[in-house]
Structure formats: structure tokens, C-alpha cells
Design an enzyme around this catalytic site. Structure first.
Site, mmCIF file in Angstrom:
data_model
loop_
_atom_site.group_PDB
_atom_site.id
_atom_site.type_symbol
_atom_site.label_atom_id
_atom_site.label_comp_id
_atom_site.label_asym_id
_atom_site.label_seq_id
_atom_site.Cartn_x
_atom_site.Cartn_y
_atom_site.Cartn_z
ATOM 1 C CD GLU A 296 -16.345 -7.061 -119.522
ATOM 2 O OE1 GLU A 296 -16.911 -7.222 -119.863
ATOM 3 O OE2 GLU A 296 -15.866 -6.572 -118.289
ATOM 4 C CG HIS A 317 -17.906 -38.440 -120.270
ATOM 5 N ND1 HIS A 317 -17.469 -40.065 -119.872
ATOM 6 C CD2 HIS A 317 -16.895 -38.721 -118.105
ATOM 7 C CE1 HIS A 317 -16.901 -40.210 -118.552
ATOM 8 N NE2 HIS A 317 -16.515 -39.603 -118.296
ATOM 9 C CE LYS A 430 -23.537 -2.614 -122.522
ATOM 10 N NZ LYS A 430 -22.576 -1.484 -121.306
#
Ligand code: PA5
Length: 442
Positions: A296, A317, A430
Site C-alpha cells: 500500500e 512443497h 469501493k
């Protein structure tokens, strides 16, 4: 002052060269640091975190501890928050408490380290929240709702349900012992609700952004309620703060400047992805916190290293193949904890599993050998690897590490030429979501 080298050390021996004192990148890191310290750079109205470890008032710590004690009288704590409003607390709680009986591993004498802690409002998964509410039904649980803006949808929805449930079951006076709000001093609907209901509330200063807020009540209250020692956490951060501007000021002794210079060197050499590798289960959320901090802070204006994380040796793995052999666009930052108390491998009379060659060794030593072997393999495979050695995992070392990463992030972002303290990009989803959901005014 404690010697920071006894807390953490950077090892560049598998990093394929790191910028040394006097190099261009070292000079740029020093210039970026001066910009940060002189408070002249972009986003300089969000630098409250810089001296926070030195400035936290005794009265604030005492108030947080008093609230934490009240929370500990409940059967469980639900932490409601998202992004910077919950990741710092989760990082410290998961690093230092047992994942099983939720008992703190290091200071057994402290009380209530087994208080169950749950998270809500860090996403909107209906199944998760349904299961949580079912699990909490009828319990006397406490809630710490944390939102700087006081208007974020995810925690807002979770808090609406939890507060609704508690308000239906408890009178106002009791409710005040169970619900604690951490939010802006005056803005936002959470502040209004907290004040109107007379809830105990804590304030997030205007000049501290979410991802830099772990040492404010945002992080401190849930960490203290989880039974951990917030004074040691703050002391670790304070030690790092004093070191970085005192005896560790010079590039040659400064882990934050070296880390910032190194990762910018990698980025400029075409390594666009930094992978944080942790070999301790409890450090998973440190990776999550670090990704938010760097992602951010730096990912803007078409620039920025993509921060990723893996849990090793588990992910050797699964992601191991890619890391060893895939596109050479990555570099790796490895967290190595020197001292972890744990099992010693036993000798078995018939050695049916062929593991007697490890008998008598500590599991942590075997884990650290896997780390060393992977460092060599990955660096041989063209992945520069920085190893960060922590002497142990406790509140003090974590406080120092978190502060070091915050400081290095500010320096690194200034080197990149971006404002580390804004996040204009998170508004895009948003805006669309509010329009699609029919929020008034959108
Ligand atoms: O770091 C940040 O600023 C963000 O991740 C915020 O912490 C996050 O969006 C939550 O915001 P708020 O605390 O306003 O609910």
C-alpha cells in the site's frame, strides 16, 4: 541502549551483492532518510508514527491496560477491523501465542493468555461470519472494533451484528464492559456511536495511517487483551527508533537504510517481486502485515515491488519449484529465528524411519538447516536472498522488527519517488461496490 545486533541482523551473503556505504544507492537511501527525518517529503502530515515509540504517554498505556483487563474478564475477544486496523495486532498475537490452547509461550506468569481471540470484519465471507456468530451465541464475549475512518463497510457490517447481539442481551452498563471502540477523535459514525453509548473508546491520531498504527491503541489494546506485554513491544520499537537516529545512523550500521537500498537495487535490476519467507508458523501474519505495509505504501503511479510471502518449509512443497526454477523476477527476504524452544529428536531402537541420523538434534536446528540449504539453492538458482536473523521471538524483538520495517518502508518509498502514506488506489473498488449496492449518493 540494547545493541540492535543482539536483536536482529541482516545477512547479505546470499544476496548477490548489496549496496555498500558510499555507493549511489546508499547515498540515495541516506537522502531519503533525511527527507523522512526532516519531515519534508510527500505525506509529511502522516509522520506521527516516526517518534511514537518515544512519545507514547504513560497514561495512554495505563488506560489501554485497564481496558485490556476488563476484556480479559469476558469469555472471548472479537477483534473487528480490516487492513491496518487489524493486521498489526494479529501479527503480534499469532507470533507469540500458542495456536492450540491460545496460551502465550513466553511469559507464562501473565494472566489470561489463553483468552480466545477471534477476528471479524476483515472480509465479508458469509460462511465465516455465520460460523463465528454461531460459535459466539450465548457467550459473554468482548468486542474491540477498530476503524480509523469509522465508516469502512467490512468491519461496519460485522460490528453491526455483534453489537446488535450484545445490546439485545446486556444492559447499557454491562455493554460498556464488553465493547471497546478505537477510532478517529471526532469523525465517522463509529465515533458518534461510541460517544452516544458511552463506550470506552481510544483515539487514532490524525497523523498516523492504518498500516503504521500498530503502536497506537489500534494494535496495543487487542495485543494487551491477548495477554501480551505491550510495554516490552513499545520498548523494542523505542530501542530501534533510538538506534536508527543514534549509533546506527550511518549507512554501514543501519539495517533500515541497508534494506531500503538493497530492495531498490533489486527492483532496478529487474526483480519486481519480493518474497518474504518465514520458517515459523507464527510469523505467517508478519508476512501479511509486511505485504500491506509495502504494497500500500509503494504500489502507485505505475511503480512498486510486488510484495509476496511464503511459509517455509511448507511452501517448498508447493511454491518451491517456481522459486527455484521459474522466471527470475524475484528476490527473497528470509526470516530466521535463532532461538526457538522445541522438541529434541529422539533416538529409536530400530530406526525404522531412517531418521536416527538426526537424533539428539533440536527441531529448530533442523528447521534452520533447511533454511540454510534453501538459501544456497535459491541463490544458486538466481534468486538473491537476504536473511534477517532474529535472536528470538518475543514482544521486544517484534517491536524492534516492526519499527525497522516501517522506517525502511518510508525510506524505500521515497527512494522510489512515491508518497508512502497515501493509498488513493483502494478507493476504486469501493466506488464501484457502493454504486452496485445502491449506497445513497453513489
Ligand atoms: O493502512 C490503511 O490505511 C488501510 O489499510 C486501512 O487501515 C483500512 O482500509 C481500514 O480503514 P479504517 O481503519 O478506516 O476502517
Amino acid at each position: 541502549m540494547a545493541d540492535v545486533k543482539e536483536i536482529l541482523q541482516l545477512d547479505f551473503s546470499h544476496a548477490a551483492g548489496s549496496p555498500g556505504s558510499g555507493s549511489d544507492l546508499a547515498d540515495q537511501a541516506v537522502a531519503a532518510r533525511d527527507q523522512l527525518e526532516s519531515r519534508q517529503g510527500p505525506g509529511n502530515d502522516y509522520l506521527g508514527w516516526l517518534d511514537l515509540p518515544l512519545n507514547i504517554a504513560e497514561a495512554e498505556l495505563a488506560a489501554v491496560e485497564a481496558a485490556a483487563q476488563e476484556i480479559q474478564a469476558a469469555e472471548a475477544l472479537v477483534i473487528v477491523g480490516i487492513g491496518g486496523s487489524y493486521l498489526g495486532a494479529r501479527t503480534v498475537l499469532e507470533a507469540l501465542r500458542s495456536p492450540f490452547d491460545q496460551q502465550h509461550q513466553h511469559h507464562q506468569q501473565q494472566q489470561q493468555q489463553n483468552l480466545p481471540v477471534y477476528y471479524a470484519g476483515h472480509q465479508m465471507d458469509a460462511g465465516y461470519h455465520a460460523a463465528l456468530y454461531k460459535h459466539l451465541a450465548g457467550k459473554r464475549y468482548a468486542v474491540n472494533v477498530i476503524s480509523k475512518s469509522g465508516t469502512t463497510t467490512e468491519p461496519g457490517l460485522a460490528f453491526r451484528s455483534l453489537y446488535g447481539d450484545l445490546s439485545a442481551r446486556y444492559a447499557a452498563e454491562d455493554l460498556r464492559k464488553l465493547v471497546f471502540a478505537t477510532t478517529d477523535a471526532s469523525k465517522g459514525s463509529l465515533r458518534k456511536l461510541a460517544d452516544e453509548a458511552g463506550l470506552t473508546s481510544f483515539t487514532i491520531a490524525d497523523d498516523v495511517g492504518g498500516r503504521y498504527s500498530v503502536l497506537t491503541p489500534v494494535g496495543l489494546l487487542p495485543i494487551a487483551a491477548g495477554g501480551l506485554d505491550i510495554r516490552r513491544l513499545v520498548a523494542g520499537a523505542r530501542t530501534m527508533r533510538e538506534y536508527l537516529k543514534g549509533s546506527g545512523k550511518d549507512f554501514a550500521n543501519n539495517p533500515a537504510l541497508q534494506y531500503a537500498a538493497y530492495r531498490n537495487a533489486q527492483y532496478r535490476a529487474g526483480k519486481k517481486i519480493e518474497i518474504m519467507a518465514a520458517y515459523n508458523e507464527g510469523l505467517h501474519y508478519l508476512g501479511e502485515w509486511w505485504k500491506q505495509l509495502y504494497g500500500e505504501s509503494e504500489g502507485k503511479n505505475g511503480k512498486g515491488i510486488f510484495p509476496a510471502s511464503v511459509d517455509l518449509s511448507t511452501d517448498l512443497h508447493s511454491m518451491g519449484q517456481w522459486m527455484q526454477d521459474g522466471e527470475r523476477s524475484i528476490f527473497e527476504t528470509v526470516l530466521d529465528v535463532a532461538d526457538v524452544a522445541g522438541p529434541i529428536i529422539e533416538k529409536q531402537p530400530n530406526d525404522a524411519d531412517g531418521l536416527n541420523y538426526l537424533a539428539g538434534r533440536e527441531l529448530n536446528a533442523v528447521n534452520r538447516t533447511a533454511l540454510q540449504a534453501t538459501l544456497e539453492a535459491h541463490s544458486d538458482g538466481g534468486v538473491p536472498c537476504l536473511r534477517i536473523e532474529l535472536n528470538r521471538l518475543d514482544e521486544f524483538t517484534l517491536g524492534a522488527l516492526l519499527y525497522m520495517f516501517q522506517y525502511a518502508c518510508g525510506v524505500s518509498a521515497y527512494m522510489l519517488g512515491v508518497n508512502p502514506f497515501d493509498q488513493p488506489g483502494v478507493e476504486a473498488y469501493k466506488k464501484n461496490m457502493f454504486r452496485m449496492l445502491g449506497k445513497p449518493g453513489h
